[in-house]
Design a protein around this motif. Structure first.
Motif, PDB file in Angstrom:
ATOM      1  N   SER A   3       0.871  -1.431  -0.087  1.00 13.83           N
ATOM      2  CA  SER A   3       0.092  -0.130   0.025  1.00 13.83           C
ATOM      3  C   SER A   3       0.857   1.451  -0.096  1.00 13.83           C
ATOM      4  CB  SER A   3      -0.949   0.067   1.429  1.00 13.83           C
ATOM      5  OG  SER A   3      -0.218   0.312   2.329  1.00 13.83           O
ATOM      6  N   GLN A   4       0.167   2.268  -0.578  1.00 10.85           N
ATOM      7  CA  GLN A   4       1.012   3.611  -0.564  1.00 10.85           C
ATOM      8  C   GLN A   4       1.322   3.951   0.885  1.00 10.85           C
ATOM      9  OE1 GLN A   4       2.455   5.134  -3.262  1.00 10.85           O
ATOM     10  NE2 GLN A   4       3.037   6.637  -1.886  1.00 10.85           N
ATOM     11  N   GLN A   5       0.394   3.835   1.787  1.00 12.11           N
ATOM     12  CA  GLN A   5       0.578   4.292   3.077  1.00 12.11           C
ATOM     13  C   GLN A   5       1.648   3.844   3.855  1.00 12.11           C
ATOM     14  OE1 GLN A   5      -2.833   3.549   5.682  1.00 12.11           O
ATOM     15  NE2 GLN A   5      -1.681   4.185   7.434  1.00 12.11           N
ATOM     16  N   TYR A   6       1.901   2.305   3.569  1.00 13.13           N
ATOM     17  CA  TYR A   6       3.032   1.584   4.092  1.00 13.13           C
ATOM     18  C   TYR A   6       4.304   2.066   3.548  1.00 13.13           C
ATOM     19  CZ  TYR A   6       5.915  -2.137   5.855  1.00 13.13           C
ATOM     20  OH  TYR A   6       6.961  -2.513   6.603  1.00 13.13           O
ATOM     21  N   LEU A   7       4.249   2.544   2.088  1.00 10.00           N
ATOM     22  CA  LEU A   7       5.552   3.055   1.485  1.00 10.00           C
ATOM     23  C   LEU A   7       5.943   4.299   2.145  1.00 10.00           C
ATOM     24  CD1 LEU A   7       5.035   2.105  -2.171  1.00 10.00           C
ATOM     25  CD2 LEU A   7       6.517   1.049  -0.698  1.00 10.00           C
ATOM     26  N   GLU A   8       4.941   5.221   2.187  1.00  7.29           N
ATOM     27  CA  GLU A   8       5.115   6.735   2.940  1.00  7.29           C
ATOM     28  C   GLU A   8       5.646   6.348   4.404  1.00  7.29           C
ATOM     29  OE1 GLU A   8       1.493   8.709   2.721  1.00  7.29           O
ATOM     30  OE2 GLU A   8       1.681   8.404   0.518  1.00  7.29           O
ATOM     31  N   GLU A   9       5.366   5.239   5.068  1.00  6.35           N
ATOM     32  CA  GLU A   9       5.757   5.038   6.297  1.00  6.35           C
ATOM     33  C   GLU A   9       7.267   4.725   6.432  1.00  6.35           C
ATOM     34  OE1 GLU A   9       3.381   2.173   8.676  1.00  6.35           O
ATOM     35  OE2 GLU A   9       1.579   3.392   8.296  1.00  6.35           O
ATOM     36  N   LEU A  10       7.636   3.773   5.338  1.00  3.78           N
ATOM     37  CA  LEU A  10       9.191   3.623   5.322  1.00  3.78           C
ATOM     38  C   LEU A  10       9.913   4.757   4.856  1.00  3.78           C
ATOM     39  CD1 LEU A  10       8.670  -0.084   3.406  1.00  3.78           C
ATOM     40  CD2 LEU A  10       9.358   0.277   5.650  1.00  3.78           C
ATOM     41  N   ALA A  11       9.454   5.502   4.091  1.00  9.45           N
ATOM     42  CA  ALA A  11      10.147   6.649   3.494  1.00  9.45           C
ATOM     43  C   ALA A  11      10.283   7.475   4.776  1.00  9.45           C
ATOM     44  CB  ALA A  11       9.546   7.471   2.507  1.00  9.45           C
ATOM     45  N   LYS A  12       9.419   7.553   5.773  1.00 16.05           N
ATOM     46  CA  LYS A  12       9.395   8.468   7.134  1.00 16.05           C
ATOM     47  C   LYS A  12      10.614   8.074   7.957  1.00 16.05           C
ATOM     48  CE  LYS A  12       4.848  10.558   6.826  1.00 16.05           C
ATOM     49  NZ  LYS A  12       3.448  10.369   7.253  1.00 16.05           N
ATOM     50  N   TYR A  13      10.645   6.668   8.104  1.00 10.95           N
ATOM     51  CA  TYR A  13      11.407   5.868   8.804  1.00 10.95           C
ATOM     52  C   TYR A  13      12.823   6.029   8.282  1.00 10.95           C
ATOM     53  CZ  TYR A  13      14.181   2.135  10.749  1.00 10.95           C
ATOM     54  OH  TYR A  13      14.973   1.407  11.384  1.00 10.95           O
ATOM     55  N   THR A  14      13.117   6.182   6.977  1.00 13.37           N
ATOM     56  CA  THR A  14      14.350   6.207   6.206  1.00 13.37           C
ATOM     57  C   THR A  14      14.988   7.553   6.524  1.00 13.37           C
ATOM     58  OG1 THR A  14      13.525   4.532   4.798  1.00 13.37           O
ATOM     59  CG2 THR A  14      15.663   6.162   4.108  1.00 13.37           C
ATOM     60  N   GLU A  15      14.066   8.701   6.399  1.00 15.62           N
ATOM     61  CA  GLU A  15      14.389   9.914   6.557  1.00 15.62           C
ATOM     62  C   GLU A  15      14.865  10.116   7.980  1.00 15.62           C
ATOM     63  OE1 GLU A  15      13.933  13.874   8.083  1.00 15.62           O
ATOM     64  OE2 GLU A  15      12.247  12.445   8.404  1.00 15.62           O
ATOM     65  N   GLN A  16      14.234   9.628   8.916  1.00 13.04           N
ATOM     66  CA  GLN A  16      14.611   9.575  10.269  1.00 13.04           C
ATOM     67  C   GLN A  16      15.895   9.026  10.777  1.00 13.04           C
ATOM     68  OE1 GLN A  16      11.115   8.339  12.362  1.00 13.04           O
ATOM     69  NE2 GLN A  16       9.993  10.144  12.015  1.00 13.04           N
ATOM     70  N   LYS A  17      16.333   7.916   9.755  1.00 14.60           N
ATOM     71  CA  LYS A  17      17.556   7.393  10.255  1.00 14.60           C
ATOM     72  C   LYS A  17      18.596   7.957   9.597  1.00 14.60           C
ATOM     73  CE  LYS A  17      18.300   3.280  10.977  1.00 14.60           C
ATOM     74  NZ  LYS A  17      18.682   2.529  12.185  1.00 14.60           N
TER      75      LYS A  17
END
Length: 94
Positions: A3-17
């Motif tokens: 889902s697009q929502q999950y891809l967005e969550e992964l992008a936010k996680y990556t940005e924070q890392k």
């Protein structure tokens, strides 16, 4: 399909890392002009001072513990202070 929502969550996680950019294995940049997420894309913008390097051959994104998140082989000549924009796209590969 992811889902697009999950891809967005992964992008936010990556940005924070992402804590810093390392150029050519030695030059660390930890100040970002832009560090944000737009949908499933992480956008980074940072300044490379001309006094730091004459050319960039590798760009690494690293976390706070200095672990490599991503590595890209590039060739970017630097003759003056240069602003780079880098994106990381989180997407499903079929």
């Amino acid at each position: 399909m992811i889902s697009q929502q999950y891809l967005e969550e992964l992008a936010k996680y990556t940005e924070q890392k992402i804590a810093k950019v390392v150029l050519n294995g030695t030059i660390e940049i930890s100040e970002f002009n832009i560090k944000e997420v737009d949908a499933s894309t992480v956008m980074l913008q940072y300044m490379v001072p001309a006094t730091a390097v004459s050319e960039i051959t590798t760009i690494e994104l690293r976390d706070i513990t200095n672990e490599i998140i991503s590595t890209n082989t590039v060739y970017v000549p630097i003759s003056s202070d240069t602003v780079l924009m880098q994106t990381v796209k989180v997407k499903e590969v079929a």
